[in-house]
Write an enzyme that holds these catalytic residues in place. Structure first.
Site, PDB file in Angstrom:
ATOM      1  N   ASP A  48     -91.394 -28.502  -3.593  1.00 50.75           N
ATOM      2  CA  ASP A  48     -91.083 -27.228  -4.129  1.00 50.75           C
ATOM      3  C   ASP A  48     -91.867 -26.662  -5.162  1.00 50.75           C
ATOM      4  O   ASP A  48     -91.263 -25.931  -6.002  1.00 50.75           O
ATOM      5  CB  ASP A  48     -89.548 -27.157  -4.314  1.00 50.75           C
ATOM      6  CG  ASP A  48     -88.648 -27.726  -3.169  1.00 50.75           C
ATOM      7  OD1 ASP A  48     -89.039 -27.525  -2.059  1.00 50.75           O
ATOM      8  OD2 ASP A  48     -87.883 -28.695  -3.521  1.00 50.75           O
ATOM      9  N   HIS A  87     -92.331 -23.590   3.072  1.00 53.51           N
ATOM     10  CA  HIS A  87     -92.860 -23.015   2.206  1.00 53.51           C
ATOM     11  C   HIS A  87     -92.423 -21.468   2.148  1.00 53.51           C
ATOM     12  O   HIS A  87     -92.103 -20.912   3.304  1.00 53.51           O
ATOM     13  CB  HIS A  87     -94.244 -22.990   2.790  1.00 53.51           C
ATOM     14  CG  HIS A  87     -95.099 -24.213   2.489  1.00 53.51           C
ATOM     15  ND1 HIS A  87     -94.824 -24.940   1.465  1.00 53.51           N
ATOM     16  CD2 HIS A  87     -96.185 -24.605   3.347  1.00 53.51           C
ATOM     17  CE1 HIS A  87     -95.647 -26.091   1.488  1.00 53.51           C
ATOM     18  NE2 HIS A  87     -96.483 -25.970   2.512  1.00 53.51           N
TER      19      HIS A  87
HETATM   20  P1  IMP Z   1     -86.013 -36.563   4.333  1.00 55.41           P
HETATM   21  O1  IMP Z   1     -87.740 -35.898   4.107  1.00 55.41           O
HETATM   22  O2  IMP Z   1     -85.324 -35.186   5.036  1.00 55.41           O
HETATM   23  O3  IMP Z   1     -85.914 -37.606   4.969  1.00 55.41           O
HETATM   24  O4  IMP Z   1     -85.566 -36.562   2.791  1.00 55.41           O
HETATM   25  C1  IMP Z   1     -85.734 -37.499   1.952  1.00 55.41           C
HETATM   26  C2  IMP Z   1     -85.794 -36.817   0.323  1.00 55.41           C
HETATM   27  O5  IMP Z   1     -86.913 -36.119   0.129  1.00 55.41           O
HETATM   28  C3  IMP Z   1     -84.726 -36.124   0.022  1.00 55.41           C
HETATM   29  O6  IMP Z   1     -84.079 -36.456  -1.312  1.00 55.41           O
HETATM   30  C4  IMP Z   1     -84.873 -34.698   0.148  1.00 55.41           C
HETATM   31  O7  IMP Z   1     -84.236 -33.870  -0.727  1.00 55.41           O
HETATM   32  C5  IMP Z   1     -86.386 -34.811  -0.284  1.00 55.41           C
HETATM   33  N1  IMP Z   1     -87.477 -34.094   0.388  1.00 55.41           N
HETATM   34  C6  IMP Z   1     -87.914 -34.005   1.604  1.00 55.41           C
HETATM   35  N2  IMP Z   1     -88.823 -33.041   1.854  1.00 55.41           N
HETATM   36  C7  IMP Z   1     -88.760 -32.153   0.537  1.00 55.41           C
HETATM   37  C8  IMP Z   1     -89.248 -31.156   0.054  1.00 55.41           C
HETATM   38  O8  IMP Z   1     -90.316 -30.372   0.707  1.00 55.41           O
HETATM   39  N3  IMP Z   1     -89.108 -30.415  -0.950  1.00 55.41           N
HETATM   40  C9  IMP Z   1     -88.064 -31.017  -1.653  1.00 55.41           C
HETATM   41  N4  IMP Z   1     -87.664 -32.182  -1.605  1.00 55.41           N
HETATM   42  C10 IMP Z   1     -87.675 -32.680  -0.535  1.00 55.41           C
END
Ligand code: IMP
Length: 449
Positions: A26, A54
Site C-alpha cells: 500500500d 492499486h
Molecule cells: P494474503 O496475500 O491474502 O495471503 O495475505 C497475507 C498477508 O499479506 C496479510 O497480512 C495481508 O494483509 C497482506 N497483504 C497481501 N497483499 C497485500 C497488499 O497488497 N497490501 C498490504 N498487505 C497485503
C-alpha cells in the site's frame, strides 16, 4: 555504493524499469506505475493476485484495480499478467467489465499468461476456513496462528501450484473436457479438506464448476498467450518494459517477515521466475516507500503507534485497505526495514509517497536501528516474525513542519524541515529520492530534475 544524482539521471533513461514496494504494501505503487507508464510500452505484473489493490486518480476519477496493471488506463500500452500471478478469472472479468463501462479500452492491450495459476472458489473457501480455524484456536490450543490474509485464496492457490497435481493454469480453462475430468478429482480431495476445517457449505459440484470456469476461459481466451515468448519478442524489438510488483518486499515469501507474508516473491527477485525475463535486463529499480509505515493483517511492526500519532496518520493518510477496507496499522518510518528492502530489491532510487500526511507534527521520529533483546544495537533488519517481535526501535528525532504541502509543484518549495526529512532518508539509504508525492493526483508529484 551510493548512486549519484548524475548516475540516477542516466538510469531514468534505462530501457526497462521495476517498481516495487519497500514496506508492507500500500505504498502507492499504482500512482508511480501510472506515471512511469508514459515512458514504457509494456507493463507487467509478475506476482500476487487479487490480494493487491492499486488506486489511481486520473482527472479527478478514482480507479481501483486488483489484477490488471494500472497501466491499462493508457490505451496505447500493453499490460501483461505474467505466469507468476495467481488469477481469479471471475474477478478479472469483473475488472475488465468495470473498466470498459467507464470507457477504458481493454482488448488486445491485455495479455494473460497461459501458465498463470487459477484461483478457484475452493481456494477462497479454504483460505477463510483455515484462518477462522487458526484464529479460534485448534485442538484445544489457545495459540493463534492466523495471518490475517485477505481471504482471496492466494495461499491455497500458490500451494496448489507447488503441489502441481491439483493445480489449474489459465491455459487449462480452454479445454472444457479436460477441466471437468480434473475437477472431479480435485473437488473430491478439496471437499474432505474443507470438511476437516469445519466448513458446512453445500458440497462442491465439479461439473457445475467446470462449466462455469470453461465459460470464463472462453471469455478470457482472446487475452491468454505464452507471455514469456511475448515479453522476449518485446525485448528484441526494443520495447521498454515496466515490471510492476504487487504487495511489497516485506511480504515476500522468502525475504519478508515470515510467516506474516503473502505467498509469492513480491520483491524484484520474483521478476525472473514470474515472467521468464532474466534479471539482467532490469537496470532501474524504483523502490516505493511511504514517508511513514503501515501494515495490514497480523505480524510484527516495530514502529507501530497505537496512539494519537497512529490515529492521526491513519486519518490524514486515509489508511484503509483498497482490497478489504480494513483500517491499516500505522507508525513512524522504519529505515532499518526500508534499507533492507532496498538491498534485497536492488533499488536504484526511491519514490517517497504521502509526505503531505506528515504536515503538522511538531517532530517526527525515524527508526534507524533496532535494540535487540540482549541489549545490542543493530542496523540490520530481521526477516523473521518471532525474532523481529523482540526488536525495539531506536529513533532519530527530526523537526516537523506545519505547512500543508499538497499544492506545491516544486521540490525546492518544500519547507526546509521537509527537505531535511528527505535528505535524512537519502543518507540512510544511500540512494536518491527521485520522486516525492504529496497527494493522489498525477499533478501532486515533485520530481527531481
Ligand atoms: P494474503 O496475500 O491474502 O495471503 O495475505 C497475507 C498477508 O499479506 C496479510 O497480512 C495481508 O494483509 C497482506 N497483504 C497481501 N497483499 C497485500 C497488499 O497488497 N497490501 C498490504 N498487505 C497485503
Amino acid at each position: 555504493m551510493t548512486t549519484s544524482r548524475r548516475e540516477n539521471t542516466d538510469l531514468q533513461h534505462a530501457r526497462h524499469t521495476a517498481v516495487v514496494g519497500l514496506q508492507w504494501g500500500d505504498e502507492g505503487k499504482g500512482k508511480i506505475v501510472d506515471l512511469l507508464t508514459a515512458e514504457h510500452d509494456v507493463i507487467v505484473r509478475y506476482n500476487g493476485g487479487a490480494n493487491a489493490g492499486h488506486s489511481v486518480v486520473v482527472g479527478g476519477q478514482k480507479y481501483a484495480v486488483h489484477l490488471i496493471p494500472a497501466g491499462i488506463l493508457h490505451p496505447d500500452k500493453t499490460c501483461v499478467i505474467a505466469n507468476g500471478v495467481v488469477v481469479d478469472p471471475a474477478k478479472l472479468i469483473e475488472e475488465i467489465d468495470n473498466l470498459r463501462n467507464r470507457g477504458v479500452e481493454v482488448g488486445d492491450n491485455l495479455r494473460v499468461s497461459d501458465r498463470a495459476h487459477v484461483v478457484m472458489p475452493y481456494h477462497k473457501e479454504h483460505d477463510a476456513a483455515l484462518e477462522n480455524a487458526l484464529s479460534q484456536g485448534i485442538a484445544g490450543s489457545d495459540t493463534d496462528l492466523s495471518i490475517g490474509t485477505t481471504k482471496r485464496g492466494i495461499g491455497p492457490a500458490y500451494a496448489d501450484k507447488v503441489h502441481r497435481s491439483t493445480a489449474i493454469r489459465m491455459g487449462e480453462l480452454l479445454d472444457a473436457d479436460q477441466l471437468r475430468a480434473k475437477l472431479r478429482v480435485i473437488c473430491a480431495i478439496r471437499q474432505k479438506e474443507l470438511e476437516s476445517l469445519g466448513v458446512k457449505a453445500p458440497p462442491l459440484n465439479p461439473d457445475a464448476l467446470a462449466t462455469q470456469y470453461a465459460a470464463l476461459g472462453r471469455r478470457l481466451a482472446p487475452h491468454i498467450v505464452d507471455t514469456a515468448y511475448l515479453l522476449h519478442d518485446y525485448l528484441r524489438d526494443g520495447s521498454r518494459i515496466l515490471f510492476e510488483g504487487a504487495n511489497a518486499c516485506l511480504l515476500d515469501i522468502d525475504h519478508g517477515t515470515y510467516p506474516y507474508v503473502t505467498s509469492s516473491n513480491c520483491s524484484t527477485l520474483g521478476i525472473p521466475a514470474g515472467t521468464g525475463v532474466p534479471g539482467k535486463h532490469i537496470e532501474r529499480v524504483l523502490g516505493i516507500m511511504k514517508a511513514y509505515s503501515t501494515r495490514v493483517g497480523a505480524g510484527p511492526f516495530p514502529t507501530e503507534q497505537l496512539n494519537d500519532v497512529g490515529n492521526r496518520i491513519r486519518e490524514r493518510g486515509h489508511e484503509y485497505g483498497t482490497t478489504t477496507g480494513r483500517p491499516r496499522r500505522c507508525g513512524w518510518l522504519d529505515l532499518v526495514a526500508v534499507r533492507y528492502s532496498a538491498m534485497i530489491c536492488g533499488a536504484t532510487s526511491i519514490a517517497c509517497m504521502l509526505l503531505d500526511v506528515l504536515s503538522g507534527f511538531d517532530e517526527l521520529k525515524v527508526c534507524t536501528h533496532y535494540r535487540l533483546p540482549d541489549g545490542r544495537v543493530s542496523d540490520r533488519f530481521i526477516p523473521d516474525a518471532v525474532r523481529l517481535t523482540g526488536a525495539q526501535p531506536v529513533y532519530h528525532t527530526l523537526p516537523g513542519w506545519s505547512e500543508e504541502i499538497d499544492e506545491l509543484h516544486d521540490r525546492s518549495a518544500l519547507p526546509a524541515n521537509a527537505r531535511k526529512y528527505l535528505q535524512f532518508i537519502e543518507q540512510a539509504l544511500g540512494i536518491p529520492v527521485e520522486i516525492v508525492s504529496v497527494g493522489p493526483e498525477r499533478t501532486q508529484t515533485l520530481v527531481e530534475v
